[in-house]
Design an enzyme around this catalytic site. Structure first.
Site, PDB file in Angstrom:
ATOM      1  N   GLU A 255       0.865  -1.175   0.000  1.00 45.94           N
ATOM      2  CA  GLU A 255       0.000   0.000   0.000  1.00 45.94           C
ATOM      3  C   GLU A 255       0.906   1.229   0.000  1.00 45.94           C
ATOM      4  O   GLU A 255       1.776   1.355   0.870  1.00 45.94           O
ATOM      5  CB  GLU A 255      -0.887   0.003   1.241  1.00 45.94           C
ATOM      6  CG  GLU A 255      -1.842  -1.176   1.324  1.00 45.94           C
ATOM      7  CD  GLU A 255      -2.626  -1.166   2.620  1.00 45.94           C
ATOM      8  OE1 GLU A 255      -3.322  -0.167   2.881  1.00 45.94           O
ATOM      9  OE2 GLU A 255      -2.525  -2.141   3.380  1.00 45.94           O
ATOM     10  N   ARG A 480       6.193 -13.283   9.676  1.00 48.39           N
ATOM     11  CA  ARG A 480       6.734 -11.936   9.515  1.00 48.39           C
ATOM     12  C   ARG A 480       8.173 -11.867  10.028  1.00 48.39           C
ATOM     13  O   ARG A 480       8.598 -12.678  10.852  1.00 48.39           O
ATOM     14  CB  ARG A 480       5.907 -10.926  10.312  1.00 48.39           C
ATOM     15  CG  ARG A 480       4.533 -10.664   9.771  1.00 48.39           C
ATOM     16  CD  ARG A 480       3.723  -9.845  10.755  1.00 48.39           C
ATOM     17  NE  ARG A 480       4.333  -8.537  10.970  1.00 48.39           N
ATOM     18  CZ  ARG A 480       3.937  -7.425  10.366  1.00 48.39           C
ATOM     19  NH1 ARG A 480       2.939  -7.458   9.514  1.00 48.39           N
ATOM     20  NH2 ARG A 480       4.514  -6.269  10.618  1.00 48.39           N
ATOM     21  N   LYS A 490       3.645   2.502  10.965  1.00 52.03           N
ATOM     22  CA  LYS A 490       3.697   3.762  10.214  1.00 52.03           C
ATOM     23  C   LYS A 490       3.216   4.934  11.072  1.00 52.03           C
ATOM     24  O   LYS A 490       3.807   6.016  11.042  1.00 52.03           O
ATOM     25  CB  LYS A 490       2.848   3.644   8.952  1.00 52.03           C
ATOM     26  CG  LYS A 490       3.367   2.638   7.941  1.00 52.03           C
ATOM     27  CD  LYS A 490       2.367   2.402   6.829  1.00 52.03           C
ATOM     28  CE  LYS A 490       2.837   1.290   5.899  1.00 52.03           C
ATOM     29  NZ  LYS A 490       1.824   0.952   4.889  1.00 52.03           N
TER      30      LYS A 490
END
Length: 807
Positions: A255, A480, A490
């Site tokens: 994204e 992950r 973020k």
């Protein structure tokens, strides 16, 4: 987590700690518990091999195969399924089936098939002849690919893996003989030197990424081949294979609402690497469906980072390209009575889903509205008839399903923010849950790879593709990659930037990929590090020290050496004449001629590091002190301090020393770095600033500080950045800069100028350095144009205090 559940999991051979961890796993624990009961291992312990198979079944079963869990568990109990390969085949066979044809099940899953050792040896013998040239060339390094290829021999599909390995080992021994220095020491050095040469030739661009063995081993070796995933209509696969030619097709779908971080490096390597390993293609797809958070700088940065890591997308695509088609499919979904317009608030939706207490789930009042009404309202949404939050399109899924991803997910919402590509054409935008699988389908993705937090989304991914009867890719999840002592969120990084705890998103103390790049970490080191971790279903949390050690080892093989001094002290060699200059040839890396060499002046006046002198000597201090002798690196003779000169404040400003005759002195215990004072050679190189970075947070998990005033910000290390002013470096730095200027494509990747300052650490040039107008003067040296030099420390040498005194 109940003690009974832990005890039950121990019944199949799990260690106590593993059993406790599994019991906490909300996704795996219920499935494993049911499988154990079905297999009858709740009342008696399982044999080790059978227990391992039950665990493999529960942890890998797909949502569409889950109705047959009981049947598969009993097949393990009855020894019909005896290997992990058989379990994988069984899961694949039963998915999407209402009833199981036992004869076909036995045939497809190898039930009762026995492959003898003799048959294994014969098949491996024949296979060896087909790969013999590669085997001889790569020797024992070829084992991973050799073994994976042998396991894929059709006649050995149900053979014992141990027998195959034994046959492979025997063939390697027969062809190559026992391992020797080529396979242990010398080969490793050769590889390091090859990488070093590549680094020198293309310091400014990432090298070609080699295919790692991890794509042919472990979890990744079990992935389906293109065409192997069933479709709701067979003709969908026919069209898919016609479009792809049977190739592997993957994608990296970020994204564009922030900068990539260290975890994305794993995703990039897996997606691009899997495609490369199988001669397929990988797209870069911007999942740009949220205009409120997307910025052009993120698009640019993502592409640059992928290129920096050494990968080239087959195609750059955008989810927004498909807005019209996604809209049309949403209409089709409504017409199928599988979507409806809802006016509930976020709080109301949460309560219908059971609320904070996880109570019973209920349908909202809009769920059963007529199809025609939802179609009319959806058109009204599209045409601006609703404000943001007044209407959403939800998928009509299965509220009784235990998986939250079936609780009528949102497909469309109103956002009256212009889109960076489509402008104001749309005011309704599709969500990730709606868009992701459909665009995967449009792009004919064969392997939709994602991290484990999307495991529950796999079922809804498949549901939507089948509901619309479009080609359905396979979703596969992996663990992950996270790093301790940092923040990757973020939102939280933005807060760190806004509150001036860091410079920006590329501050070298962060673990965004732009920050790692700015710190001078080579892209090859990141790729190699990811490959060493392998790919599993478990999340990986890496200690900063482990990552730093890997970077340090890589730079040790590839970075040229320079001498530099902090807090410099002038040393005058009293017995050398005024104007004395001796040019010394110094290897860029000691004992490695392949790295080249450079020349430096040795003069009557030199500068040494302030930490290498003490006015008060100590028996544990082996460097320079009054009356003491030390060696100067790369200089034939040692020096002895004879006098200390101070200024009015008592600060040492100069040392007088004697340059000794080497013949009269035994070899000094210590050699220290130095830099010559020689204006005509532009020596020393005077640095404007050297930035020394430390961990940004004190503790491994800063987010544990939720209950502390200030939260994670209270854990920020106020001493994570220190600077050195007035440091000096030898003139070999000009050679490094000039080589970079000639080879760099962009002339902006300053971090590619990497080197070791001997006995101090590894450094690179920061982007805030001002190298002047060197781009307009290609024939000139950077020393003639430079205006400001700023260095970043990439990683220290990690010399402990006791060794430092002896260095």
């Amino acid at each position: 987590m109940s003690e009974q559940l832990v005890a039950l999991f121990q019944n199949i051979g799990l260690a106590e700690q593993k059993a406790k961890e599994t019991a906490k796993n909300k996704n795996l624990a219920p499935t494993l518990e049911k499988a154990i009961h079905s297999a009858g291992y709740d009342s008696k312990p399982a044999e080790k091999a059978a227990g391992a198979l039950v665990y493999a079944l529960a942890s890998t079963i797909t949502p569409t195969a889950l109705p047959h869990l009981d049947y598969l568990a009993k097949a393990i109990r009855d020894s019909r399924l005896t290997t992990s390969d058989q379990v994988s085949a069984a899961i694949k066979f039963v998915q999407d089936k209402k009833e199981i044809d036992e004869a076909k099940f036995n045939e497809e899953c190898g039930v009762g098939v026995v492959v003898t050792k003799e048959e294994v040896n014969s098949a491996v013998d024949a296979y060896t002849e087909t790969v013999k040239d590669r085997l001889v060339k790569d020797r024992y390094k070829f084992f991973g690919l050799f073994f994976a290829g042998a396991k894929n021999i059709p006649s050995l599909k149900w053979a014992n893996g141990g027998d195959i390995k034994e046959a492979v080992d025997a063939q390697m021994l027969a062809v190559l003989g026992p391992k020797d220095e080529r396979d242990v020491v010398v080969k490793k050095k050769k590889e390091a030197k090859v990488e070093a040469k590549v680094e020198k030739k293309v310091e400014t661009s990432a090298t070609e990424v080699k295919v790692a063995d991890m794509f042919f081993e472990g979890e990744l070796s079990k992935l389906h081949i293109p065409g192997g995933n069933p479709q709701i209509k067979p003709e969908l696969m026919v069209e898919h294979l016609k479009a792809t030619g049977g190739k592997y097709v993957t994608r990296f779908p970020p994204e564009p609402n922030g900068f990539l971080h260290i975890g994305h490096a794993k995703a990039i390597n897996i997606n691009f690497g899997l495609a490369k390993a199988h001669n397929g293609i990988c797209n870069l797809r911007y999942d740009d469906t949220n205009p409120e958070a997307e910025e052009e700088r993120y698009f640019t940065s993502i592409f640059e980072i992928i290129k920096w890591l050494g990968f080239t997308p087959s195609e750059v695509t955008y989810s927004s390209t498909h807005f019209q088609r996604l809209y049309e499919l949403a209409i089709e979904l409504i017409k199928k009575d599988k979507a409806y317009i809802c006016h509930c608030t976020g709080e109301q939706i949460q309560m219908h889903r059971g609320g904070p207490e996880r109570g019973p789930r209920t349908a909202c009042e809009h769920r059963d509205r007529p199809i025609s009404e939802s179609l009319e309202l959806f058109e009204k949404m599209k045409n601006g008839g609703f404000e943001e939050g007044q209407a959403i399109l939800r998928m009509k899924m299965d509220l009784e399903n235990g998986n939250p991803q079936f609780w009528d997910l949102v497909a469309y919402r109103v956002l009256k923010t212009p889109h960076h590509r489509t402008g104001s054409e749309w005011i309704i935008y599709p969500t990730y849950d709606y868009t992701h699988c459909l665009v995967d389908s449009f792009e004919n993705i064969t392997h939709s790879l994602c991290t484990v937090e999307f495991m529950q989304s796999r079922a809804s991914y498949y549901w939507l593709c089948d509901a619309l009867e479009v080609y359905k890719p396979v979703q596969w999840e992996y663990g992950r990659l996270n790093v301790a002592n940092t923040i990757l969120s973020k939102r939280k990084i933005a807060e760190l930037v806004n509150k001036k705890h860091v410079f920006d998103w590329d501050d070298p103390r962060l673990y965004t990929l732009p920050a790692i790049r700015r710190r001078g970490v080579p892209p090859q080191a990141i790729n190699n590090f990811v490959h060493t971790l392998g790919v599993t279903k478990s999340d990986t949390v890496i200690e900063v020290s482990k990552l730093d050690a890997f970077i340090r080892d890589y730079l040790n093989e590839t970075a040229p050496r320079l001498m530099g001094v902090f807090n410099p002290i002038k040393v005058t060699l009293e017995n050398l004449p005024e104007g004395h200059v001796e040019m010394l040839t110094v290897q860029n890396k000691p004992r490695d001629p392949s790295m080249g060499e450079h020349s430096i002046p040795f003069t009557r006046q030199v500068w040494i590091d302030g930490s290498d002198f003490r006015e008060q000597d100590d028996k544990d201090f082996f460097r320079l002190a009054p009356g003491k002798t030390v060696g100067l690196l790369n200089v034939p003779c040692p020096i002895t301090c004879t006098k200390v000169i101070k200024d009015g404040s008592g600060k040492v400003v100069e040392l007088i020393a004697r340059y000794e005759d080497a013949a009269g002195f035994k070899k000094p215990k210590t050699y220290i770095q130095w830099v010559a004072e020689s204006p005509k050679h532009n020596s020393p190189v005077r640095l404007d600033e050297v930035r020394l970075f430390d961990r940004l947070f004190h503790h491994a998990n800063p987010q544990d500080k939720k209950e502390v005033p200030g939260g994670y910000l209270s854990d920020v290390n106020a001493d994570s950045l220190s600077t050195e002013k007035g440091a000096l470096v030898e003139i070999g730095l000009w050679d490094i800069m000039d080589r970079w200027a000639k080879s760099s494509e962009t002339k902006t990747d300053y971090e590619a100028m990497r080197f070791q300052l001997t006995r101090i650490g590894y450094f690179c040039v920061d982007k805030e350095a001002d190298l002047g107008d060197f781009k307009e003067k290609p024939e000139a040296s950077i020393k003639d144009t430079v205006k400001k030099i700023i260095l970043n420390r990439t990683v220290s040498l990690q010399i402990n205090s006791s060794l430092k005194n002896q260095a």
